[in-house]
Design a protein around this motif. Structure first.
Motif, short mmCIF file in Angstrom:
data_model
loop_
_atom_site.label_atom_id
_atom_site.label_comp_id
_atom_site.label_asym_id
_atom_site.label_seq_id
_atom_site.Cartn_x
_atom_site.Cartn_y
_atom_site.Cartn_z
N ARG A 1 10.62 -1.00 -14.77
CA ARG A 1 11.12 -0.08 -15.74
C ARG A 1 9.82 0.65 -16.32
O ARG A 1 8.98 -0.31 -16.85
CB ARG A 1 11.97 -1.15 -16.70
N ALA A 2 10.21 1.90 -16.81
CA ALA A 2 8.90 2.32 -17.55
C ALA A 2 8.82 1.94 -19.08
O ALA A 2 9.96 1.79 -19.61
CB ALA A 2 9.04 3.94 -17.55
N GLN A 3 7.78 1.83 -19.22
CA GLN A 3 7.50 1.22 -20.94
C GLN A 3 7.11 2.38 -21.71
O GLN A 3 6.34 3.12 -21.31
CB GLN A 3 6.48 0.22 -20.77
N ARG A 4 7.56 2.52 -22.88
CA ARG A 4 7.29 3.71 -23.75
C ARG A 4 6.00 3.04 -24.22
O ARG A 4 5.91 1.70 -24.66
CB ARG A 4 8.38 3.67 -24.84
#
Length: 89
Positions: free
Chosen positions: A3-6
């Motif tokens: 999952r891409a992290q902000r």
């Protein structure tokens, strides 16, 4: 899949507060003037050289409880703050 992290939001910068200044600023103007005058008189009498180390030592003694029976804790702390302000000037 990962999952891409902000990105973390930027942190606010910390404000450094000088406790002695804040304590004196919280006093009414007349009391603050009296404290600074008393601190100046003590400095003239007990630290005529006006060295910051001497004034800091006096302030430390006052704020650590070494005071006479006539001076309350809050007055001693305020006077110690005034002495430290003199030491920095």
């Amino acid at each position: 899949m990962e999952r891409a992290q902000r990105p973390a939001p930027p942190r606010d910068t910390a404000e450094i507060i000088d406790f002695d200044e804040a304590l004196l600023d919280a006093c009414p103007a007349e009391l603050r003037a009296d404290l600074l005058t008393e601190a100046s008189m003590l400095a003239d009498a007990f630290a005529p050289e006006g060295r910051a180390e001497q004034l800091e030592a006096m302030a430390t003694a006052l704020s650590s409880g070494e005071r006479d029976a006539e001076m309350g804790r809050m007055r001693a702390r305020r006077l110690a703050a005034a002495l430290r302000c003199l030491a920095r000037s």
